[in-house]
Design a protein around this motif. Structure first.
Motif, PDB file in Angstrom:
ATOM      1  N   UNK A 254       0.819  -1.217   0.000  1.00 20.17           N
ATOM      2  CA  UNK A 254       0.000   0.000   0.000  1.00 20.17           C
ATOM      3  C   UNK A 254       0.852   1.266   0.000  1.00 20.17           C
ATOM      4  N   UNK A 255       1.999   1.225   0.692  1.00 21.49           N
ATOM      5  CA  UNK A 255       2.815   2.427   0.860  1.00 21.49           C
ATOM      6  C   UNK A 255       4.030   2.484  -0.056  1.00 21.49           C
ATOM      7  N   UNK A 256       4.326   1.429  -0.761  1.00 19.49           N
ATOM      8  CA  UNK A 256       5.544   1.260  -1.574  1.00 19.49           C
ATOM      9  C   UNK A 256       6.766   0.998  -0.698  1.00 19.49           C
ATOM     10  N   UNK A 257       6.943   1.759   0.374  1.00 19.76           N
ATOM     11  CA  UNK A 257       7.988   1.497   1.362  1.00 19.76           C
ATOM     12  C   UNK A 257       7.566   2.163   2.669  1.00 19.76           C
ATOM     13  N   UNK A 258       8.255   1.822   3.772  1.00 23.50           N
ATOM     14  CA  UNK A 258       7.890   2.349   5.079  1.00 23.50           C
ATOM     15  C   UNK A 258       8.873   3.426   5.514  1.00 23.50           C
ATOM     16  N   UNK A 259       8.401   4.330   6.341  1.00 24.81           N
ATOM     17  CA  UNK A 259       9.280   5.361   6.901  1.00 24.81           C
ATOM     18  C   UNK A 259      10.297   4.722   7.837  1.00 24.81           C
ATOM     19  N   UNK A 260      11.429   5.406   8.051  1.00 26.79           N
ATOM     20  CA  UNK A 260      12.488   4.860   8.893  1.00 26.79           C
ATOM     21  C   UNK A 260      12.029   4.687  10.336  1.00 26.79           C
ATOM     22  N   UNK A 261      11.367   5.709  10.904  1.00 31.21           N
ATOM     23  CA  UNK A 261      10.939   5.589  12.302  1.00 31.21           C
ATOM     24  C   UNK A 261       9.835   4.547  12.460  1.00 31.21           C
ATOM     25  N   UNK A 262       8.981   4.418  11.457  1.00 27.67           N
ATOM     26  CA  UNK A 262       7.933   3.394  11.465  1.00 27.67           C
ATOM     27  C   UNK A 262       8.556   2.004  11.398  1.00 27.67           C
ATOM     28  N   UNK A 263       9.540   1.854  10.516  1.00 27.98           N
ATOM     29  CA  UNK A 263      10.228   0.568  10.376  1.00 27.98           C
ATOM     30  C   UNK A 263      10.923   0.186  11.673  1.00 27.98           C
ATOM     31  N   UNK A 264      11.566   1.168  12.324  1.00 26.24           N
ATOM     32  CA  UNK A 264      12.272   0.888  13.570  1.00 26.24           C
ATOM     33  C   UNK A 264      11.312   0.376  14.639  1.00 26.24           C
ATOM     34  N   UNK A 265      10.142   0.992  14.763  1.00 28.47           N
ATOM     35  CA  UNK A 265       9.159   0.572  15.765  1.00 28.47           C
ATOM     36  C   UNK A 265       8.616  -0.824  15.472  1.00 28.47           C
ATOM     37  N   UNK A 266       8.439  -1.133  14.205  1.00 32.22           N
ATOM     38  CA  UNK A 266       7.978  -2.470  13.817  1.00 32.22           C
ATOM     39  C   UNK A 266       9.049  -3.504  14.145  1.00 32.22           C
ATOM     40  N   UNK A 267      10.315  -3.185  13.849  1.00 38.21           N
ATOM     41  CA  UNK A 267      11.385  -4.162  14.046  1.00 38.21           C
ATOM     42  C   UNK A 267      11.736  -4.347  15.521  1.00 38.21           C
ATOM     43  N   UNK A 268      11.520  -3.352  16.347  1.00 37.89           N
ATOM     44  CA  UNK A 268      11.698  -3.565  17.782  1.00 37.89           C
ATOM     45  C   UNK A 268      10.788  -4.694  18.254  1.00 37.89           C
ATOM     46  N   UNK A 269       9.546  -4.660  17.802  1.00 43.96           N
ATOM     47  CA  UNK A 269       8.586  -5.696  18.195  1.00 43.96           C
ATOM     48  C   UNK A 269       8.921  -7.040  17.549  1.00 43.96           C
TER      49      UNK A 269
END
Length: 498
Positions: A254-269
């Motif tokens: 849907x987004x083509x790619x994710x924002x850096x801060x969004x990606x970081x929060x996802x990867x922490x989990x």
């Protein structure tokens, strides 16, 4: 001459144990089972215990007569059979013209038919009525129910299909006792093994471990059932927590790619859940965006403070790892071969058929996933050939192409470079990844690639060197590839949708 007739007792019920052999005792009943009507106005039906078989249909010559405009004169046949424990069951074979439905799926005319279990739903065409079968032996007392193992269909009602794949389909189901909605992964049939009881015991041992797993970033296993479907094969029903917000895959699309801060929060989990699995000696082996599920809580008003750097309409995004431990249910060799068929996220040691690989295979896949989230396309693909995608993976041949990576800081490139290391011994483990500076620094620091000049990075400068895309090379984004597959009707089936 006496006119008195000799009385013949037929199918007299026996209410006490009848010794059949020195090894076992069975109960003999006049009726082996009962069909409980689920259709208003239709009576319940007793199924007699007839060793030569029972015919059900509209004809008066049938053993059991049912009515309905589209019911065949001989609609189906029931045959007695016994399992390895000498427990008797009924096999049902469709003889009709208009269809016989078992658990809302059309059986198909003729052999081999399927084995019926207590709780199965049977529908005779459209007008013959729907029934739930219950074996007489399964009508147990409260005391007996403490040890009685119910079948899947006694515990759950199947609903709509959510997804399908190479080795399973996923359906929604409702718990009969609580009303909770769950997801059920139904594996394609496997042949019954001669040592089935041993295999079931081993599987149950593994299942007990998986059910004991309890982590906020891991989809919860609820239960599993192994059900025979005919004389030669069985299937496994895996009951799981149902997620309602789709996959990370769809979010990237849907987004083509994710924002850096969004990606970081996802990867922490993601790494938190993966660390929990690895500490319990469970290797996932199939980390990819389709197997990372999301549970999104909407934002109710603009003043509501978000839990992270989510989209404007999202209050919270919970990340959950799905499909871990599936090799236990579909077989090690079959599982590995399936992975090797789509190797974009697979570690080099898996492609070389090394059966001694460790939790480090998950870390390689995590590196690929992190790369994809930040730029929208995978580091290894056929579009980047030559060399082939397989050789790209085996040699760790990838790069951070300009202009796609121009705005992404070197610190996260350093993390990716330490995950995509061909030598598993040199690759980051999950603890090293969790403790990487990217997760420690403030989100404001990462906004510029120049801010990492003073950092001591763990990678060699050449490993995180940014290069321009060759004139004959154009990475294909996850989104473009997905749209292309949809347009040409070649979309890959995915069974991880929960």
């Amino acid at each position: 001459m006496s006119l008195s007739r000799k009385r013949v007792l037929v199918d007299k019920p026996v209410t006490e144990d009848v010794p059949i052999s020195s090894k076992r005792q069975v109960f003999k009943y006049k009726n082996i089972a009962k069909l409980y009507s689920a259709t208003l106005g239709k009576p319940h039906i007793n199924i007699p215990r007839k060793p030569t078989g029972i015919i059900i249909g509209r004809s008066s010559t049938c053993d059991v007569k049912i009515t309905g405009d589209d019911v065949s004169s001989k609609h189906c046949q029931l045959t007695l059979t016994a399992n390895e424990n000498q427990r008797e069951y009924l096999y049902i074979i469709d003889l009709s013209s208009n269809g016989l439905y078992i658990n809302d799926e059309k059986l198909g005319k003729g052999p081999p038919g399927v084995l019926l279990r207590s709780g199965d739903k049977i529908a005779f065409a459209k007008t013959g009525g729907s029934y739930i079968i219950r074996y007489t032996e399964d009508i147990v007392s409260k005391e007996q129910s403490k040890t009685y193992k119910k079948t899947f269909f006694e515990d759950y009602i199947l609903g709509n299909q959510l997804g399908s794949g190479h080795y399973a389909v996923v359906k929604e189901a409702r718990d009969r006792s609580t009303g909770d909605i769950v997801a059920v992964k139904i594996f394609h049939p496997n042949k019954q093994a001669t040592n089935r009881s041993t295999e079931e015991a081993k599987l149950q041992q593994e299942m007990n471990l998986l059910i004991s797993i309890n982590h906020p970033n891991i989809v919860k296993f609820i239960s599993h059932y192994i059900e025979p479907i005919n004389q030669h094969s069985v299937t496994t029903y895996l009951v799981l927590e149902k997620m309602n917000s789709g996959e990370l895959f769809q979010r990237i699309i849907n987004k083509s790619k994710l924002r850096q801060n969004e990606t970081k929060s996802i990867f922490r989990q993601l790494l938190s859940g993966l660390q929990y699995l690895h500490e319990n000696n469970i290797i996932h082996r199939d980390i990819k965006p389709e197997n990372i599920l999301l549970d999104i809580t909407p934002r109710t008003n603009p003043q509501q403070k978000q839990t992270g750097p989510w989209d404007e309409n999202e209050y919270d995004v919970r990340v959950k790892i799905a499909d871990f431990g599936l090799a236990k249910f579909i077989g090690e060799l079959k599982f590995t071969n399936t992975l090797c068929g789509t190797p974009a996220y697979v570690a080099p040691e898996v492609l070389t058929n090394d059966r001694t690989y460790t939790t480090k295979v998950d870390m390689w896949s995590t590196g690929v996933l992190l790369y994809v989230c930040l730029c929208g396309f995978p580091p290894f693909s056929d579009e980047l050939a030559p060399p082939s995608m397989r050789d790209q993976i085996l040699n760790g041949a990838y790069a951070f192409y300009s202009p796609y990576w121009d705005d992404i800081g070197d610190v996260v490139l350093d993390l990716i470079s330490n995950l995509l290391v061909v030598d598993a011994n040199e690759r980051f483990d999950v603890k090293q990844a969790v403790e990487h500076y990217w997760f420690i620094e403030q989100d404001t620091v990462e906004s510029s690639s120049d801010t990492t000049d003073s950092l001591v990075l763990s990678s060699e400068p050449s490993q995180i060197k940014r290069i321009a895309v060759r004139s004959n090379t154009q990475p294909l984004s996850l989104r473009d590839k997905y749209v292309s597959e949809i347009n040409f009707g070649t979309e890959t089936d995915r069974s991880s949708i929960l």
